[in-house]
Design a protein around this motif. Sequence first.
Motif, mmCIF file in Angstrom:
data_model
loop_
_atom_site.group_PDB
_atom_site.id
_atom_site.type_symbol
_atom_site.label_atom_id
_atom_site.label_comp_id
_atom_site.label_asym_id
_atom_site.label_seq_id
_atom_site.Cartn_x
_atom_site.Cartn_y
_atom_site.Cartn_z
ATOM 1 N N LYS A 11 36.632 -44.161 5.762
ATOM 2 C CA LYS A 11 35.902 -44.944 6.762
ATOM 3 C C LYS A 11 36.109 -46.433 6.581
ATOM 4 N N GLN A 12 36.077 -46.838 5.311
ATOM 5 C CA GLN A 12 36.232 -48.267 5.103
ATOM 6 C C GLN A 12 37.363 -48.539 4.139
ATOM 7 N N ASN A 14 39.523 -51.545 2.313
ATOM 8 C CA ASN A 14 39.600 -52.979 2.082
ATOM 9 C C ASN A 14 41.052 -53.371 1.916
ATOM 10 N N THR A 16 44.157 -56.177 3.544
ATOM 11 C CA THR A 16 44.521 -57.195 4.528
ATOM 12 C C THR A 16 46.042 -57.253 4.604
ATOM 13 N N LEU A 39 40.793 -54.354 19.328
ATOM 14 C CA LEU A 39 39.629 -55.235 19.252
ATOM 15 C C LEU A 39 39.104 -55.589 20.642
ATOM 16 N N ALA A 73 42.090 -51.052 8.691
ATOM 17 C CA ALA A 73 41.150 -52.046 8.175
ATOM 18 C C ALA A 73 40.949 -53.192 9.157
ATOM 19 N N GLN A 74 42.067 -53.688 9.696
ATOM 20 C CA GLN A 74 41.976 -54.842 10.605
ATOM 21 C C GLN A 74 41.256 -54.509 11.899
ATOM 22 N N SER A 75 41.421 -53.284 12.347
ATOM 23 C CA SER A 75 40.815 -52.954 13.643
ATOM 24 C C SER A 75 39.489 -52.223 13.437
ATOM 25 N N LYS A 76 39.014 -52.257 12.202
ATOM 26 C CA LYS A 76 37.730 -51.629 11.858
ATOM 27 C C LYS A 76 37.680 -50.186 12.338
ATOM 28 N N SER A 77 38.767 -49.496 12.115
ATOM 29 C CA SER A 77 38.860 -48.109 12.562
ATOM 30 C C SER A 77 38.729 -47.158 11.379
ATOM 31 N N THR A 78 38.356 -45.946 11.700
ATOM 32 C CA THR A 78 38.399 -44.885 10.712
ATOM 33 C C THR A 78 39.870 -44.536 10.496
#
Length: 287
Positions: A11-12, A14, A16, A39, A73-78
């Motif tokens: 899910k998360q 970290n 970049t 986004l 991660a960048q698109s806050k996706s699963t």
Amino acid sequence: VELIENEIMEKQINMTWNDIAGLEFAKKTINEVIIWPMLRPDIFKGIRAPPRGILFFGPPGTGKTLLGKAIAAQSKSTFISISSSTLTSKWVGEGEKMVRTMFAIAAIHQPCVIFIDEIDSLLCARNENDMESSRRIKTEFLVQLDGANTFAGENSRILIIGATNRPDDLDEAVKRRMQKRLYIPLPNSAGRKQFIQRMVERESHGDEGHQINLDDKSIQELVEMTKGYSGADLKTLSQEAAMVPLRQIDDIANVDILNIRPVTLEDFKEALKNVKATVKQGDLNYF
Ligand code: ATP
């Protein structure tokens, strides 16, 4: 469902872009065709509608999986990641159901990135020797892919990323659906330099015993000596080099960590004798 949620869903993450050395062109393209649309789906519609699938191709060990993770991660996706061999071996006979479940879970957890490693072995061109089970997985995959695209229409926020070393082996039907292709090359000298510099920076804040002592000149020398090395090769090389100082210690069990000397260019040279580039020049002709 539990298997998928426990084993292949994150899910998360970290991560970049900075964790990935080089690949500037890939990063820029991914930003424009994937991250921005994820986004701001309201802007990227109609003529700006993003691709639903993208294919990363190129030699092994160049960061395709890392890119997939960074995208999530960048698109806050699963992030759901699965390799073809998992689908075909671990869940023998269950592959078809797995594919269906995976897409259903992705639909619940939108926005979602589904990363399929070795996609060529799962979705290779059909041939007569195909086992019935792999044929069924293939068909199910195509059905789900179309479903994910058409069901939610422009609102679907499931992105399929396929990674392959053999893009030409892919099934025609899959190629048509994954029209956006991005070549992920071996790192050039700038990429290798970035990889090494970042590693040196990272290690200098870590345990005292793991420091790497390379000045700019040594880094440059190492960059030149590692032409043709992939990111994964550079990692193996560094791990090997980091072992050299340890091998010179008599009693590793009792050594004071402060007495372990830093890794030097000489250690890397030593490691270069054993760790060779895994991708051969001839392999590159394929791309
Ligand atoms: P394969 O085609 O074999 O699946 P891949 O292209 O997906 O390989 P990754 O799994 O992303 O490669 O990379 C393997 C390892 O190599 C990574 O975990 C990372 O440590 C290192 N690596 C590869 N490329 C890079 C890069 N560009 N920047 C930083 N690390 C890298």
